[in-house]
Design a protein around this motif. Structure first.
Motif, short mmCIF file in Angstrom:
data_model
loop_
_atom_site.label_atom_id
_atom_site.label_comp_id
_atom_site.label_asym_id
_atom_site.label_seq_id
_atom_site.Cartn_x
_atom_site.Cartn_y
_atom_site.Cartn_z
N GLY A 120 33.59 72.90 86.17
CA GLY A 120 34.28 72.20 85.09
C GLY A 120 33.42 71.86 83.89
N ILE A 121 32.29 72.55 83.74
CA ILE A 121 31.36 72.27 82.64
C ILE A 121 31.64 73.15 81.43
N ILE A 122 32.12 74.36 81.66
CA ILE A 122 32.46 75.26 80.55
C ILE A 122 33.87 75.81 80.74
N ASN A 123 34.45 76.21 79.62
CA ASN A 123 35.73 76.92 79.59
C ASN A 123 35.47 78.39 79.37
N ARG A 124 36.29 79.20 79.98
CA ARG A 124 36.28 80.65 79.73
C ARG A 124 37.65 80.97 79.16
N THR A 125 37.69 81.38 77.90
CA THR A 125 38.95 81.69 77.23
C THR A 125 39.05 83.20 77.04
N VAL A 126 40.12 83.78 77.59
CA VAL A 126 40.36 85.22 77.47
C VAL A 126 41.45 85.41 76.43
N TYR A 127 41.16 86.20 75.41
CA TYR A 127 42.12 86.49 74.35
C TYR A 127 42.82 87.81 74.67
N ASP A 128 44.10 87.85 74.45
CA ASP A 128 44.91 89.04 74.73
C ASP A 128 44.74 90.04 73.58
N GLU A 129 43.63 90.73 73.59
CA GLU A 129 43.29 91.69 72.55
C GLU A 129 42.75 92.95 73.20
N ILE A 130 42.73 94.00 72.43
CA ILE A 130 42.08 95.23 72.86
C ILE A 130 41.05 95.58 71.79
N PRO A 131 39.78 95.67 72.14
CA PRO A 131 39.20 95.44 73.46
C PRO A 131 39.28 93.95 73.82
N PRO A 132 39.22 93.64 75.11
CA PRO A 132 39.32 92.24 75.54
C PRO A 132 38.23 91.37 74.91
N LYS A 133 38.61 90.15 74.61
CA LYS A 133 37.66 89.20 74.03
C LYS A 133 37.64 87.96 74.91
N VAL A 134 36.45 87.55 75.31
CA VAL A 134 36.26 86.36 76.13
C VAL A 134 35.24 85.48 75.44
N GLU A 135 35.56 84.20 75.33
CA GLU A 135 34.62 83.24 74.76
C GLU A 135 34.39 82.11 75.75
N TYR A 136 33.18 81.57 75.69
CA TYR A 136 32.79 80.44 76.52
C TYR A 136 32.54 79.24 75.62
N SER A 137 32.93 78.08 76.10
CA SER A 137 32.73 76.84 75.36
C SER A 137 32.53 75.70 76.34
N LEU A 138 32.03 74.59 75.85
CA LEU A 138 31.85 73.41 76.68
C LEU A 138 33.19 72.71 76.88
N THR A 139 33.42 72.22 78.08
CA THR A 139 34.58 71.37 78.34
C THR A 139 34.22 69.95 77.89
N GLU A 140 35.15 69.04 78.05
CA GLU A 140 34.86 67.64 77.73
C GLU A 140 33.71 67.13 78.60
N GLU A 141 33.74 67.50 79.88
CA GLU A 141 32.64 67.10 80.76
C GLU A 141 31.33 67.75 80.34
N GLY A 142 31.40 69.01 79.90
CA GLY A 142 30.21 69.69 79.39
C GLY A 142 29.68 69.01 78.14
N GLU A 143 30.59 68.58 77.28
CA GLU A 143 30.18 67.85 76.07
C GLU A 143 29.45 66.56 76.41
N SER A 144 29.79 65.96 77.55
CA SER A 144 29.14 64.71 77.94
C SER A 144 27.65 64.92 78.25
N LEU A 145 27.23 66.18 78.38
CA LEU A 145 25.81 66.50 78.60
C LEU A 145 25.04 66.68 77.30
N ARG A 146 25.72 66.62 76.17
CA ARG A 146 25.09 66.90 74.87
C ARG A 146 23.83 66.08 74.62
N GLU A 147 23.89 64.79 74.87
CA GLU A 147 22.73 63.93 74.61
C GLU A 147 21.54 64.33 75.50
N ILE A 148 21.83 64.61 76.76
CA ILE A 148 20.77 65.05 77.68
C ILE A 148 20.17 66.37 77.21
N LEU A 149 21.03 67.31 76.81
CA LEU A 149 20.56 68.61 76.34
C LEU A 149 19.72 68.47 75.08
#
Length: 111
Positions: A62-91
């Motif tokens: 639950g630290i990152i999101n994986r977003t798959v876009y319905d495109e050709i060629p397939p597109k996948v992006e990764y991002s921080l979830t809210e819980e992942g964002e809570s690590l920002r200060e530590i990072l």
């Protein structure tokens, strides 16, 4: 969250973000959404298999999101979830510590 009993609370943190590449991935994602190829270019010594495994584990925890876009060629992006964002200060602190250790001016403490 697992019902594992920890002797020291930091063990719970390390169970999720421990390992050679997870913190590096999170530091890259705190700068914004990234595609797999962008992460791979930023981490040239990590294998595709290891990067995929680390991303799957971070997503499962639950630290990152994986977003798959319905495109050709397939597109996948990764991002921080809210819980992942809570690590920002530590990072940011880890990045600043590394910069200081390397003799650099910290350049990532504010993002």
């Amino acid at each position: 969250m697992k019902s594992t009993k920890y002797n020291v609370p930091v063990e719970a943190t390390l169970e999720v973000i421990g390992g050679k590449w997870k913190v590096v991935i999170l530091c890259l994602l705190k700068e914004g959404d990234k595609r797999f190829s962008e992460l791979q270019r930023a981490m040239p010594v990590v294998t595709k298999k290891m990067l995929s495994q680390q991303l799957r584990e971070l997503e499962k925890d639950g630290i990152i999101n994986r977003t798959v876009y319905d495109e050709i060629p397939p597109k996948v992006e990764y991002s921080l979830t809210e819980e992942g964002e809570s690590l920002r200060e530590i990072l940011n602190l880890m990045c600043a510590w590394g910069d200081k250790r390397l003799g650099n001016d910290p350049d990532c403490s504010g993002t």
